[in-house]
Design an enzyme around this catalytic site. Structure first.
Site, PDB file in Angstrom:
ATOM      1  N   ASN A 294      21.575  63.871  60.492  1.00 14.87           N
ATOM      2  CA  ASN A 294      21.570  62.321  60.473  1.00 14.87           C
ATOM      3  C   ASN A 294      21.399  61.947  62.060  1.00 14.87           C
ATOM      4  O   ASN A 294      20.978  62.829  62.539  1.00 14.87           O
ATOM      5  CB  ASN A 294      23.072  61.864  60.090  1.00 14.87           C
ATOM      6  CG  ASN A 294      23.530  62.128  58.673  1.00 14.87           C
ATOM      7  OD1 ASN A 294      22.385  61.497  57.738  1.00 14.87           O
ATOM      8  ND2 ASN A 294      24.624  62.283  58.273  1.00 14.87           N
TER       9      ASN A 294
ATOM     10  N   HIS B  76      21.560  58.503  50.412  1.00 14.72           N
ATOM     11  CA  HIS B  76      20.121  58.628  51.013  1.00 14.72           C
ATOM     12  C   HIS B  76      19.218  57.984  49.894  1.00 14.72           C
ATOM     13  O   HIS B  76      17.845  58.566  50.205  1.00 14.72           O
ATOM     14  CB  HIS B  76      19.797  59.689  51.612  1.00 14.72           C
ATOM     15  CG  HIS B  76      20.860  60.509  52.364  1.00 14.72           C
ATOM     16  ND1 HIS B  76      20.939  59.834  54.002  1.00 14.72           N
ATOM     17  CD2 HIS B  76      21.881  61.083  52.331  1.00 14.72           C
ATOM     18  CE1 HIS B  76      21.858  60.598  54.684  1.00 14.72           C
ATOM     19  NE2 HIS B  76      22.409  61.234  53.634  1.00 14.72           N
TER      20      HIS B  76
END
Length: 506
Positions: free
Chosen positions: A146, A73
Site C-alpha cells: 500500500n 481494490h
C-alpha cells in the site's frame, strides 16, 4: 487538438498508428460478417430468427463480459516498466532480480483505492494499493503493498469484518459511519493507520506523488543461506504531493478518474514516473531484542535504528495496451515469492498468502496464471498441476503428472533448496488475542509529536471530526478516548472540533 489531453486522443492515436487497411469484421469463431447493423428477421418488421448466429454470438458474449469485481481494490490503474538495480544487496538476498548492479527486470504495477467500487472516485480518502509484479528468471515475484507502511489490524481473522465496515450497510446499501467507527474504535491497533489515513497523505495527488511500502516484514536469504528480516520501501522520485480536502472533493465529481488519467498522460507524453526502492534489515538477534513485535504490521521500524538501504529504481514507461487484458485481469499475490525471499512470522502476511490466490481462482479461474499478464514468461512451467477450466496451454503434453516418478519428469531444484531457511519455532497452540496486549498508541504518539507540525495536526483533527461527527454519539466518545491515549492535545482538539460540527448542524 487544443484542450485535449493524451488520454482523450487515444482513439485518434490508434487510428494514426495503423499502417494497413482495416480487416473484415468477424464472429468469435473467425467467420467474416457481411452485414453488422441488422438482425436477421422475417421481413423488415418481423421477428428475429433463432438461426441468427451472428446476433447470438454477439449477445451471448456481451452477457458475459463482466467478471467478478475485486472485493477490495476494485478501482485501479496499471502500467508497465522495469526495475534496475543500482546498489549491491547480495550480502542480504540471493534472489536473481538483485544479482548484479545495472540489471533490469520487467515489471507491471497496479495502483488502486481500497474500499470503493470500480466506478468510485480516485480522490476519495482511502489507502492506496501499490502492487508490483516482477517477471524474474526464477518466476514471478509479487510485492503487494500500500501507500502506507502500516495497516489497520494485525490478525487476518478480522480482515473480512474490517472490509465489511469499509463497504456498504447490508440493508441501506449506504456507507455507514457507525459501522466504520464502531470497528475501528473497538480495535485500538487501528489508530496508527487511521491517523495516516486522515492526515494529508490520505488524499494523494494521483498515484505518482505517493510512496509505496511492502508493509509486511519478509525474510531475505543470501547465497550462504543466511536469513535476515527486511521491509521494502518505494520512495517516489516525483516528490510527495497531496490534495487538500476541497480539491479532492471537487475532483470526485468533475473528474472521478483523475489518478488513472494522470498516470496514462504522464507515460503517453514520456514523462515516465519512477520510484527508488529501499530496504530496511533486521537480524534475528535484533528482532529478539526489539521493543515491539517486529512482525506487527500496525507498527514501523525506526529508520534511525534501521536505516534505509538503497536498492534500485522502478520506472514506468508503457501504458496498458488493453485495460481488461492487462489491468483488470492482472492478479497479485503475496504467495508469489522467489528463492531468496520468504515470509516472516507476520500473521497478516500469512493470511494474505492464502486469500489473494484464493480470490483470483474465484475471480479469474483456476488457471489464472496462464493469462498472459500473470504468466511467468521467463521460465518454463514444469510441475504436476493439470487440467482445470480454461487451461489454454499444451497441458505439459505427456509429461508425468505425479512425483516422484521414473520417467524424466522435473526434479527438485538444489539452488531453491539451498536458499530455504530453517526457522526454529516453539510455543503453545492457542488463539492469542492481541488487541489489548500490545502497545497500540506509542508509535501513534511519535507520529503526532514528531511527524506532524501544528497545521498538519489541525488538518488531521478536522478531517477525523468531519467524518466522525456523522457517527453515533457513543462512538464519538469512544474515539475521543482512544485518541486521548495518543496525546492529551489530540483528544482535546478532537472534542472541540466535534462540538463545532455539532453546533453547525443546528
Amino acid at each position: 487538438m487544443a484542450g485535449r489531453d493524451a488520454a482523450s486522443n487515444q482513439l485518434i492515436d490508434y487510428k494514426n498508428s495503423q499502417t494497413v487497411s482495416p480487416g473484415a469484421i468477424t464472429t468469435g469463431n473467425g467467420a467474416p460478417i457481411g452485414i453488422k447493423d441488422a438482425s436477421q428477421t422475417v421481413g423488415p418488421r418481423g421477428p428475429i430468427l433463432l438461426q441468427d448466429v451472428n446476433f447470438l454470438d454477439e449477445m451471448s458474449h456481451f452477457d458475459r463480459e463482466r467478471i467478478p469485481e475485486r472485493v477490495v481494490h476494485a478501482k485501479g490503474a496499471g502500467a508497465f516498466g522495469y526495475f534496475e538495480v543500482t546498489h549491491d544487496i547480495t550480502q542480504y538476498c540471493a534472489a536473481k532480480i538483485f544479482d548484479k548492479v545495472k540489471k533490469r527486470t520487467p515489471l507491471a504495477v497496479r495502483f488502486s483505492t481500497v474500499g470503493g467500487e470500480s466506478g468510485s472516485a480516485d480522490t476519495a480518502r482511502d489507502p492506496r494499493g501499490f502492487a508490483v509484479k516482477f517477471y524474474t528468471e526464477d518466476g514471478v515475484w509479487d510485492l503487494v503493498g500500500n501507500n502506507t507502511p502500516v495497516f489497520f489490524i494485525r490478525d487476518p481473522i478480522l480482515f473480512p469484518s474490517f472490509i465489511h465496515t469499509q463497504k456498504r450497510n447490508p440493508q441501506t446499501h449506504l456507507k455507514d459511519p457507525d459501522m466504520f467507527w464502531d470497528f475501528l474504535t473497538l480495535r485500538p491497533e487501528s489508530a496508527h493507520q487511521v491517523c495516516i489515513l486522515f492526515s494529508d497523505r490520505g488524499t494523494p495527488d494521483g498515484y505518482c506523488h505517493m510512496n509505496g511500502y511492502g508493509s509486511h516484514t519478509f525474510k531475505l536469504i543470501n547465497a550462504k543461506g543466511e536469513p535476515i528480516y527486511a521491509k521494502f520501501h518505494f520512495k517516489t522520485d516525483q516528490g510527495i504531493k497531496n490534495l487538500d480536502v476541497k480539491t479532492a472533493d471537487q475532483l470526485a465529481s468533475t473528474d472521478p478518474d483523475y489518478s488513472i488519467r494522470d498516470l496514462y498522460n504522464r507515460i503517453k507524453t514520456c514523462k515516465f514516473p519512477s520510484w527508488t526502492m529501499y530496504i530496511q534489515v533486521m537480524t534475528y538477534e535484533q528482532a529478539k531484542k526489539f521493543k515491539y513485535n517486529p512482525f506487527d504490521v500496525t507498527k514501523v521500524w525506526s529508520q534511525k535504528e534501521y536505516p534505509l538501504i538503497p536498492v534500485g529504481k522502478m520506472v514506468l514507461d508503457r501504458n496498458p495496451k488493453n485495460y481488461f487484458a492487462e489491468v483488470e485481469q492482472i492478479a497479485f499475490s503475496p504467495a508469489h515469492l522467489v528463492p531468496g525471499v520468504e515470509p516472516s512470522p507476520d500473521k497478516m502476511l500469512h493470511g494474505r498468502l492464502f486469500s489473494y490466490s484464493d480470490t483470483h481462482r474465484h475471480r479469474l479461474g483456476p488457471n489464472y496464471l496462464q493469462i498472459p499478464v500473470n504468466c511467468p514468461y521467463k521460465v518454463k512451467i514444469e510441475n504436476f498441476q493439470r487440467d482445470g477450466a480454461m487451461n489454454v496451454t499444451d497441458n505439459q503434453d505427456g509429461a508425468p503428472n505425479y512425483f516422484p516418478n521414473s520417467f524424466n519428469g522435473p526434479q527438485e531444484c538444489p539452488r531453491a533448496r539451498a536458499l530455504s531457511s530453517c526457522c526454529p519455532v516453539t510455543g503453545d497452540v492457542y488463539r492469542y488475542s492481541s488487541g489489548d496486549t500490545e502497545d497500540n498508541f506509542g508509535q501513534v504518539t511519535d507520529f503526532w509529536v514528531h511527524v506532524l507540525d501544528k497545521c498538519a495536526k489541525k488538518r488531521l483533527v478536522q478531517n477525523i471530526a468531519g467524518h466522525l461527527s456523522n457517527a453515533s454519539q457513543f462512538l464519538q466518545e469512544r474515539a475521543v478516548k482512544n485518541f486521548t491515549q495518543v496525546h492529551a492535545d489530540f483528544g482535546r482538539m478532537l472534542t472541540e472540533e466535534l462540538n463545532l460540527a455539532k453546533s453547525s448542524k443546528f
